[in-house]
Design a protein around this motif. Structure first.
Motif, PDB file in Angstrom:
ATOM      1  N   SER A 138      38.016  40.078  34.423  1.00  0.00           N
ATOM      2  CA  SER A 138      37.440  40.857  35.521  1.00  0.00           C
ATOM      3  C   SER A 138      36.831  39.946  36.580  1.00  0.00           C
ATOM      4  O   SER A 138      37.030  40.148  37.786  1.00  0.00           O
ATOM      5  CB  SER A 138      36.387  41.819  34.976  1.00  0.00           C
ATOM      6  OG  SER A 138      35.787  42.551  36.020  1.00  0.00           O
ATOM      7  N   ARG A 139      36.104  38.940  36.140  1.00  0.00           N
ATOM      8  CA  ARG A 139      35.468  38.010  37.081  1.00  0.00           C
ATOM      9  C   ARG A 139      36.501  37.200  37.842  1.00  0.00           C
ATOM     10  O   ARG A 139      36.301  36.836  39.010  1.00  0.00           O
ATOM     11  CB  ARG A 139      34.520  37.091  36.301  1.00  0.00           C
ATOM     12  CG  ARG A 139      33.629  36.216  37.149  1.00  0.00           C
ATOM     13  CD  ARG A 139      32.556  35.548  36.303  1.00  0.00           C
ATOM     14  NE  ARG A 139      33.133  34.769  35.209  1.00  0.00           N
ATOM     15  CZ  ARG A 139      33.632  33.543  35.359  1.00  0.00           C
ATOM     16  NH1 ARG A 139      33.645  32.978  36.557  1.00  0.00           N
ATOM     17  NH2 ARG A 139      34.119  32.886  34.331  1.00  0.00           N
ATOM     18  N   SER A 140      37.638  36.929  37.197  1.00  0.00           N
ATOM     19  CA  SER A 140      38.632  36.045  37.793  1.00  0.00           C
ATOM     20  C   SER A 140      39.641  36.782  38.681  1.00  0.00           C
ATOM     21  O   SER A 140      40.325  36.155  39.491  1.00  0.00           O
ATOM     22  CB  SER A 140      39.381  35.301  36.673  1.00  0.00           C
ATOM     23  OG  SER A 140      40.123  34.235  37.190  1.00  0.00           O
ATOM     24  N   LEU A 141      39.729  38.088  38.512  1.00  0.00           N
ATOM     25  CA  LEU A 141      40.625  38.868  39.373  1.00  0.00           C
ATOM     26  C   LEU A 141      39.979  39.116  40.734  1.00  0.00           C
ATOM     27  O   LEU A 141      38.778  39.400  40.830  1.00  0.00           O
ATOM     28  CB  LEU A 141      40.945  40.214  38.732  1.00  0.00           C
ATOM     29  CG  LEU A 141      42.187  40.322  37.870  1.00  0.00           C
ATOM     30  CD1 LEU A 141      42.230  41.687  37.182  1.00  0.00           C
ATOM     31  CD2 LEU A 141      43.460  40.098  38.669  1.00  0.00           C
ATOM     32  N   LYS A 142      40.779  39.052  41.774  1.00  0.00           N
ATOM     33  CA  LYS A 142      40.312  39.445  43.093  1.00  0.00           C
ATOM     34  C   LYS A 142      40.120  40.957  43.134  1.00  0.00           C
ATOM     35  O   LYS A 142      40.722  41.698  42.346  1.00  0.00           O
ATOM     36  CB  LYS A 142      41.337  39.019  44.152  1.00  0.00           C
ATOM     37  CG  LYS A 142      41.618  37.530  44.178  1.00  0.00           C
ATOM     38  CD  LYS A 142      42.778  37.214  45.110  1.00  0.00           C
ATOM     39  CE  LYS A 142      43.160  35.741  45.057  1.00  0.00           C
ATOM     40  NZ  LYS A 142      44.357  35.433  45.884  1.00  0.00           N
ATOM     41  N   ARG A 143      39.288  41.427  44.044  1.00  0.00           N
ATOM     42  CA  ARG A 143      39.099  42.868  44.176  1.00  0.00           C
ATOM     43  C   ARG A 143      40.443  43.520  44.514  1.00  0.00           C
ATOM     44  O   ARG A 143      41.151  43.059  45.414  1.00  0.00           O
ATOM     45  CB  ARG A 143      38.062  43.184  45.258  1.00  0.00           C
ATOM     46  CG  ARG A 143      37.708  44.667  45.359  1.00  0.00           C
ATOM     47  CD  ARG A 143      36.508  44.870  46.260  1.00  0.00           C
ATOM     48  NE  ARG A 143      35.324  44.208  45.738  1.00  0.00           N
ATOM     49  CZ  ARG A 143      34.525  44.713  44.795  1.00  0.00           C
ATOM     50  NH1 ARG A 143      34.817  45.878  44.263  1.00  0.00           N
ATOM     51  NH2 ARG A 143      33.464  44.044  44.392  1.00  0.00           N
ATOM     52  N   GLY A 144      40.779  44.555  43.802  1.00  0.00           N
ATOM     53  CA  GLY A 144      42.077  45.196  43.978  1.00  0.00           C
ATOM     54  C   GLY A 144      43.167  44.568  43.131  1.00  0.00           C
ATOM     55  O   GLY A 144      44.315  45.030  43.139  1.00  0.00           O
ATOM     56  N   GLY A 145      42.819  43.506  42.383  1.00  0.00           N
ATOM     57  CA  GLY A 145      43.794  42.847  41.529  1.00  0.00           C
ATOM     58  C   GLY A 145      44.188  43.721  40.357  1.00  0.00           C
ATOM     59  O   GLY A 145      43.437  44.590  39.918  1.00  0.00           O
TER      60      GLY A 145
END
Length: 245
Positions: A130-137
């Motif tokens: 979750s922390r590593s995904l971009k918003r909308g990822g």
């Protein structure tokens, strides 16, 4: 540290003969449904967790991904992945997903196939994702279905002697934790979790659920693969798609 049966010679020699290894993604019956869950991969930064032989990593690059990072615990699997890959846009790495640390806001897509049910510390990994995904990822993964992982007894399929009807034993569904299976070798460790645990883990980590599929073959697939009728007794795979809001 995670159990690493994939580097055991007896296990690996049998594992490489599976259709999903000899034929790649086309040999994985659940792949068409997983593929439908994926967003466009063009110019995407992609993370492939439990990458194995690198089949999905190479697929992502063929779909236009800018760069793919594939991570696996098994040295043998990664050796095979390197031998099958000639692409500077794919980087393979050996690491234990139980204690993986990921960079902030790095990836557009995180994908994992049939890996998470081996992990004890899945909540920590999902938080890292979750922390590593971009918003909308997009986060897309498959696991062995909780009905498939639940039994604690070795005889999983019971056949009625009078009717021949097959049934699947579910004796401890609500009791999460270690299950030990015989699969090519004795003593393969897997972790059983309920469906609600998977869902709530995503929701509590900032994800919005977009896809939730208890995989089952179509009538056309059953005609072509008669042995797949066992999937009508119980599902083998749970396929999940989520987006980071």
């Amino acid at each position: 540290m995670s159990q690493n049966v994939y580097d055991q010679s007896e296990f690996f020699e049998n594992y490489v003969k599976l259709d999903r290894q000899t034929k790649g993604l086309d040999g994985a019956p659940e792949w068409p449904r997983l593929r439908e869950m994926l967003p466009t991969l063009k110019e995407a930064q992609v993370l492939d967790l439990g990458c194995g032989f690198g089949w999905f990593s190479r697929f992502a690059r063929s779909g236009g991904a800018a760069r793919v990072r594939g991570i696996d615990l098994s040295e043998k699997m990664l050796e095979k992945a390197h031998s099958m890959t000639a692409d500077d846009g794919i980087a393979y790495e050996q690491a234990d997903l139980e204690n993986l640390t990921l960079p902030d806001d790095e990836y557009d897509v995180v994908y994992s196939s049939l890996t998470f049910h081996y992990l004890t510390n899945l909540p920590s990994l999902v938080a890292e994702i979750s922390r590593s995904l971009k918003r909308g990822g997009r986060f897309v993964f498959s696991v062995e279905h909780p009905l498939f992982t639940a039994p604690t007894t070795p005889s999983l399929v019971v056949v009625d002697e009078d009717t021949g009807r097959k049934a699947w034993q579910v004796d401890a569904y609500q009791q999460e934790g270690l299950r030990t299976r015989s699969w090519f070798v004795e003593g393969v460790h897997k972790q059983h979790r309920t469906m609600s645990t998977y869902i709530n883990l995503l929701l509590s980590s900032g994800f919005r659920l977009t896809d939730f599929v208890e995989w089952c073959p179509s009538q056309e697939e059953l005609k072509s693969n008669p042995g797949w009728d066992v999937e009508l007794i119980r599902p083998t795979f749970l396929l999940v798609g989520a987006v980071k809001d």
